[in-house]
Design a protein around this motif. Structure first.
Motif, mmCIF file in Angstrom:
data_model
loop_
_atom_site.group_PDB
_atom_site.id
_atom_site.type_symbol
_atom_site.label_atom_id
_atom_site.label_comp_id
_atom_site.label_asym_id
_atom_site.label_seq_id
_atom_site.Cartn_x
_atom_site.Cartn_y
_atom_site.Cartn_z
ATOM 1 N N UNK A 21 77.844 45.338 2.776
ATOM 2 C CA UNK A 21 78.358 44.560 3.906
ATOM 3 C C UNK A 21 78.110 43.065 3.710
ATOM 4 N N UNK A 22 77.030 42.714 3.008
ATOM 5 C CA UNK A 22 76.785 41.296 2.740
ATOM 6 C C UNK A 22 77.864 40.725 1.822
ATOM 7 N N UNK A 23 78.302 41.503 0.848
ATOM 8 C CA UNK A 23 79.394 41.044 -0.018
ATOM 9 C C UNK A 23 80.686 40.864 0.769
ATOM 10 N N UNK A 24 80.928 41.747 1.730
ATOM 11 C CA UNK A 24 82.118 41.603 2.581
ATOM 12 C C UNK A 24 82.005 40.351 3.439
ATOM 13 N N UNK A 25 80.825 40.133 4.029
ATOM 14 C CA UNK A 25 80.600 38.924 4.823
ATOM 15 C C UNK A 25 80.785 37.679 3.955
ATOM 16 N N UNK A 85 74.997 39.496 12.326
ATOM 17 C CA UNK A 85 75.986 40.298 13.034
ATOM 18 C C UNK A 85 76.917 41.041 12.096
ATOM 19 N N UNK A 86 77.240 40.407 10.966
ATOM 20 C CA UNK A 86 78.191 41.006 10.041
ATOM 21 C C UNK A 86 77.628 42.135 9.209
ATOM 22 N N UNK A 87 76.315 42.175 9.056
ATOM 23 C CA UNK A 87 75.708 43.244 8.253
ATOM 24 C C UNK A 87 75.037 44.305 9.102
ATOM 25 N N UNK A 88 74.438 43.904 10.226
ATOM 26 C CA UNK A 88 73.616 44.820 11.008
ATOM 27 C C UNK A 88 74.348 46.022 11.553
ATOM 28 N N UNK A 89 75.393 45.785 12.353
ATOM 29 C CA UNK A 89 76.092 46.889 13.023
ATOM 30 C C UNK A 89 76.687 47.864 12.018
ATOM 31 N N UNK A 90 77.388 47.341 11.003
ATOM 32 C CA UNK A 90 78.027 48.207 10.014
ATOM 33 C C UNK A 90 76.993 49.004 9.227
ATOM 34 N N UNK A 91 75.948 48.337 8.761
ATOM 35 C CA UNK A 91 74.914 49.020 7.978
ATOM 36 C C UNK A 91 74.253 50.124 8.777
#
Length: 546
Positions: free
Chosen positions: A201-205, A330-336
Motif C-alpha cells: 500500500x505504501x508503493x501505491x500511495x 490514511x493511505x496505508x492503514x485502512x487498506x493494510x
C-alpha cells in the motif's frame, strides 16, 4: 536591647509560611472535593453503566479493559459494556479527572444527525491524539477555512474518475505483491502479512502522491519503519491509568526522534518532485489528472504568485510534510488492516473463498495474468465485483479501524427518542463498532456474512467504517479499489492459513465468538488506529483452483 526585641520577628516567619502552605493545600483539596461532588452528581439521572461516586467510571473502565487482551482499542471496550449492560443509543462515561468525560452515541440516526446534518466540529482530544503524530493543521483535525481549503485542494485526487484511471497502476503494484506471495508459497515459511501488505500500500500511495513507486516491496521502507516506531512510542504516552512522568518523557523523546527521521525521508521525496516540476516545466493546471503532490504545489505556487523558484519556503515544506504524513497514514492503514483481517476471516471460510473465485472467473476470466490485462484495458469491470465488495464491507463491519471524536454543537444537546441529551463539555464519540455488533441493527452480527450487504437488512447509515458526512474519509474510493484489486489478483492463486493461533476455550465477551477460532487476534490492537495483533502471522500455499 534592639537585638532582643527583633528576635521574635525572625521566629514568626516560619509559622507564617507553614500557614500559607497548609491553607493552600486545604483550599486545593476543598476545591477538588467540591468539584468531585458536583461532577459525580451531574450523572445521577443520565444513562450510563454502573457508576461509583468516588471513582466515576474510572474503576469500571479499568475492569472492562482487564477482560480484554492488552492494548485493545477503546471501541472494543465500549461495545463490551454497551452489550453487557444493554445501554441505550446515547450513554455517558464519567472519566474525570483522568480523561475527558464522554457522551457515547450508538444510535445510527443520532450519529447521522451529528456527523451529516449538523457536522459537529472535531473535539480537541482528537487534536491531542493526532497532531503530535501528523502535525498541526492536518486535514483530519483542521476546522473552518483551513479544512475547506485542504479539502478543495486534495479532493480531485480522490474523485471517482481519477481513482478509476489509477486502477491499472494499482494492478501493476499488486502483481509485484503476488510475485512475493509466490516465493513465500514455495518456501512455506511463516511471515507477517501486515508488513508485506503495508509495503504494497505504501508503493501505491507513492505512485498516487509522487508519481512513482517508493520501492517498498523490493527494497523495504524506512518510512514505515519510522512510522511504526513513532506509533509504538506514542501509544506508551496515551495508554494505561497510572501516571508515569519518566516513562512518558522517554516515550515522547523516542517519538520525536523517529518523527525527525521520517521527515528527512519524506522531505527528500517532496523536494525531488518540486525540483522535477521546476526543471521540466510540468504544467500544474489540470487538477483532475494531477498526482497529489502536484495539487499541493499548484496551490503553493498560486499563493506565492511565483511561477518558479529554486527552493521551497521552510514553512511551506513543514505544511507539506504534515499533509504527506496524513496521506501515508490514511493511505496505508485502512487498506493494510482490512486486508489482513479479510484473509484471517477467509482462512476459516472456504465457502466464501470459493464464491470470490467464481465471481472473479465470471466477471473477468480464468487466470490471473489475463485478468490483470483485462483490468488494465477495461478498468470499469472492477465495478462488477459485487460479492468481493460485500466481503470487504463485511470485514470492515467486524473490524473498523477507528472512530471520530466530536465536540458539542452550539445548542449543547443531541435529540434521542423524544428527549434532549446534554453534550456540554463532553467528548462525543459516535461508536460505529458498537453499532456494527448490535443485533437490533445488524441481524446475527457475530456471523461473517457478506450477503447481508446484498439483502440490505440493516439501517444503511449504520455501516460507517469511513464515517459519514463532510468529514468522511476522503480516500475511501481509492482504499476500496485497492482492496478489491488485491483480492482479485491473489485470492484465486493462494490459500492463507493463520499460524501460531491460540484459540480461547470460552468467548471473552458477549458480542463475538471469533476468539474461539482466532484467539486474541479477534481483538484489534490500538497502535494509532485499530490494527491486527502480532502483525497477523500467516503461511501461504498455492491453491489448486486454477
Amino acid at each position: 536591647m534592639n537585638t532582643t526585641r527583633d528576635a521574635p520577628l525572625e521566629l514568626d516567619a516560619r509559622p507564617l509560611w507553614s500557614t500559607i502552605l497548609v491553607t493552600g493545600i486545604v483550599a486545593a483539596l476543598g476545591y477538588f472535593v467540591v468539584n468531585l461532588v458536583q461532577r459525580r452528581r451531574f450523572y445521577k439521572d443520565l444513562p450510563k453503566p454502573p457508576h461509583s461516586f468516588l471513582w466515576g467510571h474510572l474503576k469500571f473502565m479499568g475492569e472492562t479493559l482487564a477482560l480484554l487482551p492488552k492494548d485493545c482499542h477503546v471501541q472494543v471496550a465500549v461495545t463490551t459494556m454497551s452489550q453487557k449492560y444493554k445501554l441505550p443509543g446515547i450513554f455517558y462515561l464519567d472519566l474525570w479527572p483522568v480523561a475527558p468525560s464522554i457522551c457515547v452515541v450508538t444510535d445510527p440516526d443520532v450519529a447521522l444527525h451529528m456527523t451529516v446534518t449538523r457536522n459537529h466540529e472535531k473535539h480537541a482530544e482528537e487534536n491531542r491524539a493526532v497532531d503530535p503524530m501528523i502535525g498541526k493543521g492536518n486535514i483530519v483535525t483542521a476546522e473552518g477555512a483551513r479544512w475547506k481549503k485542504m479539502h478543495k485542494m486534495l479532493a480531485p485526487a480522490f474523485a471517482i474518475m481519477h481513482v478509476t484511471n489509477q486502477r491499472p497502476m494499482v494492478a501493476e503494484t499488486v502483481m509485484e505483491f503476488r510475485a512475493i506471495l509466490n516465493k513465500l508459497a514455495e518456501t512455506g515459511e511463516a511471515f507477517e502479512l501486515e508488513k508485506y501488505v503495508e509495503r504494497l500500500t505504501l508503493d501505491i500511495v507513492g505512485e498516487a502522491t509522487f508519481g512513482h513507486s517508493l520501492g517498498a516491496q523490493t527494497m523495504g521502507s524506512s518510512v514505515m519503519q519510522h512510522w511504526e516506531e513513532m506509533s509504538r512510542a506514542n501509544m506508551q504516552t496515551r495508554t494505561g491509568w497510572r501516571i508515569d512522568f519518566v516513562r512518558n518523557y522517554l516515550a515522547k523523546q523516542r517519538r520525536e526522534t523517529a518523527k525527525m527521521k521520517l521527515d528527512v525521508a519524506l522531505a527528500e521525496l517532496v523536494e525531488k518532485r518540486f525540483d522535477y516540476v521546476q526543471k521540466n516545466d510540468v504544467s500544474l493546471e489540470k487538477r483532475k489528472d494531477s498526482i497529489i503532490m502536484d495539487l499541493i504545489l499548484r496551490e503553493y505556487l498560486q499563493e506565492t504568485h511565483q511561477g518558479s523558484q529554486k527552493r521551497m519556503d521552510p514553512e511551506f515544506l513543514e505544511d507539506v510534510l504534515t499533509q504527506i504524513r496524513t496521506l501515508v497514514v490514511g493511505g496505508t492503514g485502512t487498506t493494510t488492516d482490512t486486508i489482513c483481517f479479510a484473509y484471517m476471516l477467509l482462512s476459516a471460510h472456504p465457502e466464501v473463498v470459493q464464491r470470490l473465485r467464481e465471481e472473479h472467473d465470471r466477471v473477468f476470466v480464468s487466470g490471473i495474468d489475463a485478468s490483470h490485462d483485462i483490468l488494465c484495458s477495461e478498468p470499469y469491470k472492477l465495478n462488477s465485483l459485487e460479492y468481493t465488495t460485500n466481503v470487504i464491507k463485511e470485514t470492515l463491519r467486524l473490524f473498523p479501524v477507528g472512530c471520530t471524536a466530536r465536540r458539542e454543537h452550539s445548542d449543547g444537546f443531541l435529540p434521542y427518542e423524544g428527549r434532549q441529551y446534554t453534550t456540554k463539555g463532553f467528548l462525543i464519540l459516535p461508536m460505529q463498532h458498537t453499532m456494527h455488533m448490535n443485533p437490533e441493527i445488524f441481524p446475527n452480527p457475530k456471523a461473517f456474512d457478506p450477503d447481508r450487504f446484498a439483502r440490505e437488512d440493516f439501517v444503511r447509515h449504520a455501516w460507517r467504517p469511513f464515517e459519514r458526512g463532510p468529514r468522511a474519509c476522503l480516500g475511501q474510493p481509492l482504499a476500496m479499489d485497492e482492496m478489491k484489486i488485491i483480492l482479485l489478483l491473489t485470492v484465486r492463486d493462494f490459500d492463507f492459513t493463520c499460524v501460531d493461533l491460540k484459540p480461547n476455550k470460552t468467548p471473552r465477551v458477549l458480542w463475538t465468538d471469533l476468539d474461539l477460532t482466532f484467539g486474541d487476534r479477534a481483538f484489534q490492537e490500538y497502535v494509532f488506529e485499530a490494527k491486527p495483533r502480532d502483525h497477523m502471522p500467516m503461511s501461504v500455499k498455492k491453491s489448486d483452483w486454477a
